[in-house]
Scaffold this motif. Structure first.
Motif, PDB file in Angstrom:
ATOM      1  N   LEU A  93       1.009  -1.169   0.042  1.00  0.00           N
ATOM      2  CA  LEU A  93      -0.119  -0.015   0.084  1.00  0.00           C
ATOM      3  C   LEU A  93       0.667   1.331   0.065  1.00  0.00           C
ATOM      4  O   LEU A  93       0.260   2.398  -0.549  1.00  0.00           O
ATOM      5  N   GLU A  94       2.133   1.010   0.581  1.00  0.00           N
ATOM      6  CA  GLU A  94       3.053   2.411   0.692  1.00  0.00           C
ATOM      7  C   GLU A  94       3.298   2.877  -0.756  1.00  0.00           C
ATOM      8  O   GLU A  94       3.411   4.169  -1.101  1.00  0.00           O
ATOM      9  N   GLN A  95       3.421   2.157  -1.622  1.00  0.00           N
ATOM     10  CA  GLN A  95       3.582   2.308  -3.208  1.00  0.00           C
ATOM     11  C   GLN A  95       2.352   3.365  -3.573  1.00  0.00           C
ATOM     12  O   GLN A  95       2.463   4.098  -4.425  1.00  0.00           O
ATOM     13  N   ILE A  96       1.210   2.698  -3.431  1.00  0.00           N
ATOM     14  CA  ILE A  96      -0.051   3.653  -3.750  1.00  0.00           C
ATOM     15  C   ILE A  96      -0.085   4.823  -3.100  1.00  0.00           C
ATOM     16  O   ILE A  96      -0.324   5.892  -3.875  1.00  0.00           O
ATOM     17  N   GLU A  97       0.361   5.007  -1.728  1.00  0.00           N
ATOM     18  CA  GLU A  97       0.286   6.140  -1.184  1.00  0.00           C
ATOM     19  C   GLU A  97       1.209   7.108  -1.623  1.00  0.00           C
ATOM     20  O   GLU A  97       1.053   8.188  -1.921  1.00  0.00           O
ATOM     21  N   SER A  98       2.532   6.713  -2.086  1.00  0.00           N
ATOM     22  CA  SER A  98       3.337   7.416  -2.762  1.00  0.00           C
ATOM     23  C   SER A  98       3.068   7.958  -3.961  1.00  0.00           C
ATOM     24  O   SER A  98       3.208   9.482  -4.337  1.00  0.00           O
ATOM     25  N   VAL A  99       2.172   7.438  -4.692  1.00  0.00           N
ATOM     26  CA  VAL A  99       1.728   7.875  -6.121  1.00  0.00           C
ATOM     27  C   VAL A  99       0.528   9.035  -5.776  1.00  0.00           C
ATOM     28  O   VAL A  99       0.550  10.026  -6.395  1.00  0.00           O
ATOM     29  N   LEU A 100      -0.190   8.646  -4.776  1.00  0.00           N
ATOM     30  CA  LEU A 100      -1.217   9.468  -4.299  1.00  0.00           C
ATOM     31  C   LEU A 100      -0.470  10.856  -3.936  1.00  0.00           C
ATOM     32  O   LEU A 100      -1.184  11.739  -4.238  1.00  0.00           O
ATOM     33  N   ASP A 101       0.388  10.710  -2.937  1.00  0.00           N
ATOM     34  CA  ASP A 101       1.179  12.033  -2.624  1.00  0.00           C
ATOM     35  C   ASP A 101       1.837  12.813  -3.553  1.00  0.00           C
ATOM     36  O   ASP A 101       1.488  14.125  -3.555  1.00  0.00           O
ATOM     37  N   GLU A 102       2.354  12.194  -4.656  1.00  0.00           N
ATOM     38  CA  GLU A 102       2.954  12.939  -5.787  1.00  0.00           C
ATOM     39  C   GLU A 102       1.988  13.380  -6.821  1.00  0.00           C
ATOM     40  O   GLU A 102       2.060  14.636  -7.163  1.00  0.00           O
TER      41      GLU A 102
END
Length: 93
Positions: free
Chosen positions: A3-12
């Motif tokens: 889920l951290e990968q998804i959160e990273s894309v969301l943040d960016e």
């Protein structure tokens, strides 16, 4: 896929766009390769939520993370909003 990968894309890519409209995104979970989320803030319950989901959220996530099969908007009221409503009703009831 964490889920951290998804959160990273969301943040960016996603959160800055939602913030322009007073909104945000909350992860509900990842079931297999399907990501589930809610829109929060001014975007929660917005009639244009599905229009936002398709071009902004879904396309950004699927483009950045090809192993992701789908990104699904869950409609409903968040726990935080329910807590806020309970607090308001408790003060006035």
């Amino acid at each position: 896929m964490p889920l951290e990968q998804i959160e990273s894309v969301l943040d960016e890519k996603v959160r800055p766009q939602l913030a322009l409209h007073g909104g945000d995104i909350q992860s509900v979970g990842l079931e297999g390769s399907v990501y589930r989320f809610r829109l929060t803030g001014q975007c929660a319950g917005c009639p244009s939520a599905y229009l936002t989901t398709e071009p902004l959220i879904r396309e950004e996530l699927l483009s950045a993370l090809p192993e992701l099969a789908d990104a699904v908007l869950e409609q409903g009221v968040s726990d935080a909003l329910l807590d806020q409503a309970r607090a308001i009703l408790g003060r006035h009831g």
